[in-house]
Design an enzyme around this catalytic site. Sequence first.
Site, short mmCIF file in Angstrom:
data_model
loop_
_atom_site.label_atom_id
_atom_site.label_comp_id
_atom_site.label_asym_id
_atom_site.label_seq_id
_atom_site.Cartn_x
_atom_site.Cartn_y
_atom_site.Cartn_z
N ASP A 130 31.89 1.32 30.83
CA ASP A 130 31.69 0.25 29.85
C ASP A 130 31.96 -1.07 30.56
OD1 ASP A 130 31.94 -1.62 27.81
OD2 ASP A 130 32.91 -0.21 26.43
N HIS A 131 30.91 -1.83 30.76
CA HIS A 131 31.05 -3.04 31.57
C HIS A 131 31.86 -4.12 30.85
CE1 HIS A 131 30.44 -5.36 35.01
NE2 HIS A 131 29.12 -5.36 35.12
#
Length: 460
Positions: free
Chosen positions: A432-433
């Site tokens: 999850d950036h």
Amino acid sequence: MATIEVKVPDIGEFRDVEVIEVLVKPGDRIAPEQSLITVESDKASMEIPAPLGGVVVAMKVALGDKVSRGSLLMDLEVSEAGEAAPPPAGGAAVAGGSAPADAVAAGAPAGARVAFDAAPAADVGEAPAVPAADAVGRSVAAPLPAGAADAASDAVVQPHASPSVRRFARELGVDLSRVRGSGPKQRILHDDVRAWVKALAARADDPGSTGGAPGVLAGLPPWPQVDFAKFGPVEARPLSRIRKLSAANLHRNWVAIPHVSQHEDADVTDLESLRTQLNRENEGEGAKLTMLAFLVKACVSALKKFPEFNASLDGDTLVLKRYYHVGFAADTPNGLVVPVIRDADRKGVLEIARESAELAAKARAGKLMPSDMQGGTFSISSLGGIGGTYFTPIINAPEVAILGVCRAARRPVWDGSSFQPRLVLPMSLSYDHRVIDGAAAARFNAWLAQLLADFRRAML
Ligand code: CAO
């Protein structure tokens, strides 16, 4: 009381224009400046507001009628005091030379029919600085010349809708550029706005919605409806309960989490030798040691070193977990499930192998309990027994990362002086950036690869 005739005022270039909305009906009590009808030319639409307040006695126009200056709109019963509109801006829109209040004040006898022009309000596309409610009879009292309409519509491609539809959309917070119009020339109607809002609400209420265009995809063209049987034989197979559930979750995760996948190769030559040797030594003594079990153990070590991978996002807070429950994707006849190995940090590789085999068997038999699938902090999806090289696993929310592994294969690896045949495991880490930076993901993968290349590091 007097009954007056309300007529179409001077609407400039608008001649023989179509009535596209009738906004009032007999019996309605209307206020001065309330919109009565909307007319439309091929350049713009325009609302004709009431010059006075009163009660609508009879409508003299219907949808689709063509009107020009002087066409009779309605009979309106007004009080003798006259609930008059303020004079329109610029004074240009009211035909007859005097303001409406003057005309009524001139003392039309009770029951007399007075011809009266309404002042128009034009609308050429969205006018963000001027809400339509204000625009009626005030901001845009006279129709724009055709040239101005062209210039305005050239500047920004505007959705095609009447002022009242625009106002309605604004009230509901609907961006008209996302609504498809079903009216003539794709004009957006009130019903289109209503249908759009209803569809949005229905999709928001139905997390299981997977067919068609789900909530976040609202505004896209409708899902293609194809009669497949027209092209060849088909079989309709209803989705299983598990597949429907996992599809909805996967879809949510895919669209809600900004995924990035980072790939890495791990040299597992020595690890695989160790694994097969241990399995030979322990043959017939229970569970076999699997690559998955080593991967779980290696991931726990990496999660301890990089705690933000063992976390969940809660609004603006990152919740770091001090426990290590590792889920693994299990392929079952009914679809994908993710049983969880709890406290993997406190278990040895053999115990993890035994437990994962039991959980996988339970999963295939459809006997997993909800508690078997809860509390995971990180997931692994292993396709190693099947094949492939790299893929982009979907994060299992609310976790923030997932490791996908494919089939290890012998590859020539340069050792500095020659190529050596090494067993290389392709790994794909999706993260999850919002939580994890690319550099952190590269470090996580590099650490994992080092560990798998030399498992003694797991003891450190
Ligand atoms: N590379 C090469 N071979 C591998 C391997 C890898 N990474 N991982 C496993 N194998 C081999 C094993 O050596 C074993 O071979 P043998 O039968 O010759 O000993 C065989 O594949 C089966 O391995 P296994 O018994 O260890 O089982 P597994 O770890 O491959 O699978 C499980 C267990 C539950 C993960 C698996 O059954 C499964 O469901 N996998 C699919 C997961 C999935 O669907 N992921 C996608 C989710 S996202 O779409």
